[in-house]
Design a protein around this motif. Structure first.
Motif, PDB file in Angstrom:
ATOM      1  N   LYS A 130       0.858  -1.204   0.014  1.00  0.00           N
ATOM      2  CA  LYS A 130       0.146   0.017  -0.013  1.00  0.00           C
ATOM      3  C   LYS A 130       0.840   1.395   0.214  1.00  0.00           C
ATOM      4  O   LYS A 130       1.813   1.167   0.489  1.00  0.00           O
ATOM      5  CB  LYS A 130      -0.897  -0.120   1.252  1.00  0.00           C
ATOM      6  CG  LYS A 130      -2.136  -1.378   1.215  1.00  0.00           C
ATOM      7  CD  LYS A 130      -2.886  -1.153   2.513  1.00  0.00           C
ATOM      8  CE  LYS A 130      -3.886  -2.175   2.189  1.00  0.00           C
ATOM      9  NZ  LYS A 130      -4.697  -2.226   3.423  1.00  0.00           N
ATOM     10  N   PRO A 131       0.546   2.155  -0.771  1.00  0.00           N
ATOM     11  CA  PRO A 131      -1.051   2.600  -1.171  1.00  0.00           C
ATOM     12  C   PRO A 131      -1.049   2.120  -2.807  1.00  0.00           C
ATOM     13  O   PRO A 131      -2.127   2.292  -3.407  1.00  0.00           O
ATOM     14  CB  PRO A 131      -1.065   4.055  -1.243  1.00  0.00           C
ATOM     15  CG  PRO A 131       0.388   4.318  -1.233  1.00  0.00           C
ATOM     16  CD  PRO A 131       1.336   3.591  -0.883  1.00  0.00           C
ATOM     17  N   LEU A 132      -0.217   1.348  -3.231  1.00  0.00           N
ATOM     18  CA  LEU A 132      -0.297   0.739  -4.490  1.00  0.00           C
ATOM     19  C   LEU A 132      -1.399  -0.347  -4.588  1.00  0.00           C
ATOM     20  O   LEU A 132      -1.003  -1.243  -3.855  1.00  0.00           O
ATOM     21  CB  LEU A 132       1.163   0.304  -5.115  1.00  0.00           C
ATOM     22  CG  LEU A 132       2.200   1.335  -5.408  1.00  0.00           C
ATOM     23  CD1 LEU A 132       3.454   0.497  -5.785  1.00  0.00           C
ATOM     24  CD2 LEU A 132       1.661   2.338  -6.230  1.00  0.00           C
ATOM     25  N   PRO A 133      -2.106  -0.328  -5.519  1.00  0.00           N
ATOM     26  CA  PRO A 133      -3.432  -1.393  -5.459  1.00  0.00           C
ATOM     27  C   PRO A 133      -2.646  -2.704  -6.214  1.00  0.00           C
ATOM     28  O   PRO A 133      -1.679  -2.598  -6.902  1.00  0.00           O
ATOM     29  CB  PRO A 133      -4.373  -0.908  -6.353  1.00  0.00           C
ATOM     30  CG  PRO A 133      -3.625   0.085  -7.278  1.00  0.00           C
ATOM     31  CD  PRO A 133      -2.511   1.009  -6.459  1.00  0.00           C
ATOM     32  N   ASP A 134      -3.112  -3.851  -5.800  1.00  0.00           N
ATOM     33  CA  ASP A 134      -2.770  -5.091  -6.581  1.00  0.00           C
ATOM     34  C   ASP A 134      -3.278  -5.078  -7.686  1.00  0.00           C
ATOM     35  O   ASP A 134      -4.373  -4.496  -8.308  1.00  0.00           O
ATOM     36  CB  ASP A 134      -3.572  -6.230  -5.374  1.00  0.00           C
ATOM     37  CG  ASP A 134      -3.020  -6.479  -4.292  1.00  0.00           C
ATOM     38  OD1 ASP A 134      -2.161  -5.691  -3.888  1.00  0.00           O
ATOM     39  OD2 ASP A 134      -3.359  -7.281  -3.556  1.00  0.00           O
ATOM     40  N   GLN A 135      -2.304  -5.947  -8.529  1.00  0.00           N
ATOM     41  CA  GLN A 135      -2.842  -5.760 -10.106  1.00  0.00           C
ATOM     42  C   GLN A 135      -3.322  -7.184 -10.665  1.00  0.00           C
ATOM     43  O   GLN A 135      -2.608  -8.094 -10.179  1.00  0.00           O
ATOM     44  CB  GLN A 135      -1.537  -5.386 -11.008  1.00  0.00           C
ATOM     45  CG  GLN A 135      -0.978  -3.983 -10.817  1.00  0.00           C
ATOM     46  CD  GLN A 135       0.201  -3.702 -11.609  1.00  0.00           C
ATOM     47  OE1 GLN A 135      -0.103  -3.694 -12.693  1.00  0.00           O
ATOM     48  NE2 GLN A 135       1.461  -3.142 -11.052  1.00  0.00           N
ATOM     49  N   LEU A 136      -4.158  -7.165 -11.587  1.00  0.00           N
ATOM     50  CA  LEU A 136      -4.655  -8.635 -11.833  1.00  0.00           C
ATOM     51  C   LEU A 136      -4.026  -9.000 -13.137  1.00  0.00           C
ATOM     52  O   LEU A 136      -3.743  -8.250 -14.029  1.00  0.00           O
ATOM     53  CB  LEU A 136      -6.294  -8.151 -12.510  1.00  0.00           C
ATOM     54  CG  LEU A 136      -6.866  -9.382 -13.123  1.00  0.00           C
ATOM     55  CD1 LEU A 136      -7.105 -10.583 -12.082  1.00  0.00           C
ATOM     56  CD2 LEU A 136      -8.188  -8.908 -13.693  1.00  0.00           C
ATOM     57  N   LEU A 137      -3.550 -10.082 -12.893  1.00  0.00           N
ATOM     58  CA  LEU A 137      -2.282 -10.550 -13.714  1.00  0.00           C
ATOM     59  C   LEU A 137      -3.122 -11.580 -15.011  1.00  0.00           C
ATOM     60  O   LEU A 137      -2.915 -11.845 -16.085  1.00  0.00           O
ATOM     61  CB  LEU A 137      -1.590 -11.737 -13.169  1.00  0.00           C
ATOM     62  CG  LEU A 137      -0.580 -10.866 -11.987  1.00  0.00           C
ATOM     63  CD1 LEU A 137       0.502 -11.911 -11.592  1.00  0.00           C
ATOM     64  CD2 LEU A 137       0.335  -9.925 -12.893  1.00  0.00           C
ATOM     65  N   GLY A 138      -4.448 -12.071 -14.607  1.00  0.00           N
ATOM     66  CA  GLY A 138      -5.142 -12.831 -15.577  1.00  0.00           C
ATOM     67  C   GLY A 138      -6.285 -13.656 -14.777  1.00  0.00           C
ATOM     68  O   GLY A 138      -6.093 -13.830 -13.472  1.00  0.00           O
ATOM     69  N   GLU A 139      -7.295 -13.999 -15.363  1.00  0.00           N
ATOM     70  CA  GLU A 139      -8.315 -14.680 -14.927  1.00  0.00           C
ATOM     71  C   GLU A 139      -8.683 -16.201 -15.785  1.00  0.00           C
ATOM     72  O   GLU A 139      -8.517 -15.883 -16.978  1.00  0.00           O
ATOM     73  CB  GLU A 139      -9.359 -13.806 -14.574  1.00  0.00           C
ATOM     74  CG  GLU A 139     -10.017 -13.169 -15.736  1.00  0.00           C
ATOM     75  CD  GLU A 139     -11.280 -12.170 -15.355  1.00  0.00           C
ATOM     76  OE1 GLU A 139     -11.803 -12.318 -14.061  1.00  0.00           O
ATOM     77  OE2 GLU A 139     -11.668 -11.377 -15.973  1.00  0.00           O
ATOM     78  N   ALA A 140      -9.232 -16.998 -15.182  1.00  0.00           N
ATOM     79  CA  ALA A 140      -9.943 -18.041 -16.103  1.00  0.00           C
ATOM     80  C   ALA A 140     -11.216 -18.620 -15.261  1.00  0.00           C
ATOM     81  O   ALA A 140     -11.289 -18.475 -14.114  1.00  0.00           O
ATOM     82  CB  ALA A 140      -8.719 -19.092 -16.004  1.00  0.00           C
ATOM     83  N   LYS A 141     -11.928 -19.210 -16.291  1.00  0.00           N
ATOM     84  CA  LYS A 141     -13.071 -19.576 -15.514  1.00  0.00           C
ATOM     85  C   LYS A 141     -13.461 -21.055 -15.863  1.00  0.00           C
ATOM     86  O   LYS A 141     -13.040 -21.695 -17.069  1.00  0.00           O
ATOM     87  CB  LYS A 141     -14.392 -18.812 -16.184  1.00  0.00           C
ATOM     88  CG  LYS A 141     -14.398 -17.421 -15.528  1.00  0.00           C
ATOM     89  CD  LYS A 141     -15.598 -16.473 -16.055  1.00  0.00           C
ATOM     90  CE  LYS A 141     -15.668 -15.386 -15.593  1.00  0.00           C
ATOM     91  NZ  LYS A 141     -16.783 -14.255 -16.115  1.00  0.00           N
ATOM     92  N   LEU A 142     -14.271 -21.883 -15.232  1.00  0.00           N
ATOM     93  CA  LEU A 142     -14.542 -23.254 -15.140  1.00  0.00           C
ATOM     94  C   LEU A 142     -16.000 -23.488 -14.786  1.00  0.00           C
ATOM     95  O   LEU A 142     -16.254 -23.351 -13.855  1.00  0.00           O
ATOM     96  CB  LEU A 142     -13.369 -24.120 -14.504  1.00  0.00           C
ATOM     97  CG  LEU A 142     -13.757 -25.531 -14.403  1.00  0.00           C
ATOM     98  CD1 LEU A 142     -12.888 -25.973 -15.923  1.00  0.00           C
ATOM     99  CD2 LEU A 142     -12.736 -26.265 -13.475  1.00  0.00           C
ATOM    100  N   ASP A 143     -16.600 -23.959 -15.996  1.00  0.00           N
ATOM    101  CA  ASP A 143     -18.272 -24.128 -15.989  1.00  0.00           C
ATOM    102  C   ASP A 143     -18.405 -25.390 -15.164  1.00  0.00           C
ATOM    103  O   ASP A 143     -17.695 -26.268 -15.266  1.00  0.00           O
ATOM    104  CB  ASP A 143     -18.852 -24.111 -17.157  1.00  0.00           C
ATOM    105  CG  ASP A 143     -18.913 -22.821 -17.859  1.00  0.00           C
ATOM    106  OD1 ASP A 143     -18.852 -21.816 -17.129  1.00  0.00           O
ATOM    107  OD2 ASP A 143     -18.744 -22.793 -19.037  1.00  0.00           O
TER     108      ASP A 143
END
Length: 698
Positions: A210-223
């Protein structure tokens, strides 16, 4: 208003199908216009997400609504169905209640309507959520979001059920943060509650200060359609802005009874804060549930013998042993030797105990004791988990890193003692319930390490289920317990009560550690009233205890080669089935059976284990092939696969067994992709080869 983050809530799919033989108060020429209200019972005020209403069925004493809705409900709460006649002032025709234990598994049936002037029945269907064991193993090839000067990313992963908005307890979890690593290994397993049609979402983030926000590196979904039939394991490609890399996950389906292990203490209406605090203190043991085997916390006995060649000037040295990779160790995860003054070859001969998860390494720090100022770190030594678990470490001296190239540390790690404990039954327990409560007891039993602290480690305690209204209960409940060298087992039998009344201790018994040195035995233990809350001493408890042999947590190279051979033969069997070439499939099966016989001949695995490995390979391939070609009746195949999944032999450790299962399932998916000519062939081939490498390295 939505459920709060701290509440454990389940989303139930409820179908109000129909009602029959409703009262006809208007004569044969005028039937009632009816609707049904479904809501959570025993609440003074019902929120909008805890209820729904069917449409009105006009002029019908046997209405058919077939209306589906969703209700958020907490553990122990019942479902209530109220049937009304539609008027200016709606009239209640009857009420039916479905208790929580009736929809622990899927419910489809009729309930009788009760109340003044009520008659008839209502038919409903209730589908509870599925309980999954989700394992986030690792990620590979992640993007570096920290920049060149700041090192590399510090990734962690969040798993959650997509579309929940504010996540509810039991629908999300987060792994630990791995600093400066683009190929992190978490090996984090946790249960998740999900409904049919739901989607698991995995988000990989870079942790920042902090104060730097976390960064999204990627996402994946599984139905859910990918794992609700027989589980799932493999790699998912990360997507999103600037995303790169893959995440390796596994999903296994638990039986419906597992839902109970995710539920916290049940509250009763009108219970005040003081009563809740009192109950939580009295029932603290109820919150301790066994996690999957790869999360068991073991107590390892470590002996720090001596060090050599620490050099000049001669230091006054001491050594700290701790769990590696933990940013802040608790007092149970580290210990320290005494100081040895002015000796380049100190001898400590210090024995201590470390609480450690399977998969974690040990780290040793050598320090120079300073009379003024801070102590000086002389160097570190590292002992990988694969060298001391499960068989202990009595090997070579460990090199000490630092500016003393010839320095070494001598240590020993004694293997843990793992016992298979069966709580069979109890006899002649005291009756402590009031006559209004049937006048007997509702007993359950807790097995734990004697004298352990309030919040025990996982794997050092378990609890049976509750047997209602029985003074001679039979549990036949079996679980594993990990004991230290000088520890004993304690058994406590309790009477279960409804909040706010605390449970009552019926009696306890101690099984001395000396008694556990022998082989398997069965014994009747007399229950005593040593506990402060225990009632009169009565009854006995029958238990069976057997020490487990060390489990194989890795394959020697010869066995790893055989496993890879069998997995590739399973691929050829799958291709033969898909292409309807019976001769090819038969030849591949014969090859797999030959490998099984060779495994028996090697002698490292017994014959039942080898048969189970072959069964698991065929079941994984058969289910995958059946789903690919659209077989309708896969129930028996899936049951066989689930049996193979659950019948892990004691000769092979949990993690290795699951990796074998993944290897065979991934091979079957590769065969399906090859037979169909899909572009995913290269993806599944890469995953299969990576799993092969894991089998060889593990």
């Amino acid at each position: 208003m939505a459920p709060t983050v701290g509440e454990f809530t389940m989303k139930l799919h409820v179908t109000v199908v129909s009602a029959s033989s409703l009262p006809d108060a208007h004569g044969p020429n005028k039937k009632p216009d009816t609707y049904c209200l479904c809501q959570v019972g025993n609440l003074k005020k019902v929120a909008r997400y805890q209820r729904f209403q069917t449409p009105v069925a006009k002029d019908d004493c046997n209405p058919c609504w077939s209306h589906e809705g969703e209700v958020f409900i907490s553990p122990g709460q019942p479902l209530e169905f109220q049937v009304y006649e539609k008027h200016m002032m709606s009239k209640l025709l009857g009420t039916a209640v479905l208790q929580s234990d009736q929809f622990q598994k899927e419910f489809d049936g009729e309930l009788h309507l009760t109340g003044e002037g009520a008659s008839g029945t209502i038919r409903v269907k209730v589908a509870p959520p599925y309980v999954l064991q989700v394992t986030i193993d690792s990620a590979t090839g992640l993007r570096n979001a920290d920049g060149f000067l700041a090192g590399v990313s510090d990734p962690y992963c969040i798993c959650q059920v997509a579309g929940h908005g504010r996540p509810m307890k039991g629908t999300h979890f987060q792994t630990q943060i791995i600093d400066n690593n683009l190929n992190p290994k978490w090996h984090h397993t946790q249960p998740v509650c999900i409904n049919r049609g739901g989607t698991l979402e995995f988000q990989v983030w870079d942790s920042n200060t902090k104060p730097l926000p976390d960064q999204l590196l990627g996402e994946a979904k599984l139905d859910s359609e990918n794992f609700l039939s027989s589980g799932w394991s493999g790699d998912l490609q990360l997507t999103g802005k600037k995303a790169q890399g893959f995440i390796s996950v596994r999903v296994f389906i638990e039986p419906p009874e597992a839902l109970q292990s995710m539920m916290p203490v049940r509250l009763t209406a009108g219970m005040d804060g003081a009563a809740l605090v009192h109950h939580v203190e009295e029932h603290a043991h109820e919150d301790d549930q066994l996690l999957p085997d790869d999360k068991l916390e073991l107590k390892m006995s470590v002996s720090i013998k001596s060090a050599s060649n620490l050099g000049n000037p001669v230091p006054s040295s001491y050594c700290i042993c701790k769990v590696s990779g933990v940013s802040k160790c608790t007092r149970y995860q580290q210990f320290q030797t005494v100081e040895v003054k002015s000796d380049p070859d100190p001898i400590w001969e210090h024995m201590g105990e470390i609480s450690i998860h399977a998969g974690q390494d040990l780290e040793f720090e050598l320090w120079n004791k300073k009379s003024l100022g801070r102590d000086q770190l002389l160097g570190k030594a590292h002992l990988s988990e694969r060298y001391f678990f499960p068989d202990g470490f009595l090997g070579r001296p460990l090199p000490i890193s630092g500016d003393r190239p010839s320095a070494a540390l001598t240590v020993q790690v004694l293997p843990p003692r793992i016992f298979l404990v069966t709580v069979i039954s109890a006899h002649n327990l005291p009756a402590v319930d009031s006559p209004l409560e049937a006048g007997v007891s509702d007993p359950y039993c807790i097995c734990q390490i004697a004298g352990q602290r309030r919040h025990p480690h996982k794997g050092t305690r378990f609890r049976t289920g509750v047997i209602q209204n029985n003074l001679n209960p039979r549990w036949n409940f079996t679980s594993e317990i990990c004991l230290g060298r000088e520890q004993s087992l304690e058994f406590q039998v309790w009477d279960s009560n409804t909040i706010p009344i605390p449970d009552k201790l019926l009696g306890s018994a101690i099984l001395d550690g000396e008694r556990l040195h022998g082989g398997e035995f069965e014994e009747d233990l007399s229950l005593t009233d040593k506990g402060k809350e225990a009632v009169n001493s009565l009854g006995s408890l029958k238990v069976r205890v057997a020490r487990l042999p060390p489990t194989m947590e890795r394959f020697p190279e010869a066995l790893a080669v055989k496993m890879r051979h069998m997995a590739r033969a399973a691929i050829r069997w799958s291709l033969g089935q898909l292409r309807q070439r019976a001769a090819d499939a038969d030849a591949a099966y014969a090859e797999m059976d030959t490998v099984r016989k060779e495994l028996v001949e090697i002698g490292a695995l017994d014959e039942p284990t080898c048969h189970q490995i072959l069964d698991m390979a065929i079941c994984a391939a058969a289910v995958t092939v059946g789903e690919t070609i659209g077989l309708k009746n896969l129930r028996e195949l899936r049951e066989d696969f689930q049996h193979a999944h659950n019948s892990q032999h004691r000769g092979i450790g949990f993690m290795l067994w699951r990796q074998l299962e993944e290897l065979f399932a991934c091979g079957a998916r590769l065969a399906c992709a090859e037979a169909a000519g899909h572009a995913e062939v290269s993806f599944f081939k890469t995953s299969f080869e990576r799993l092969e490498a894991c089998i060889a390295e593990h």
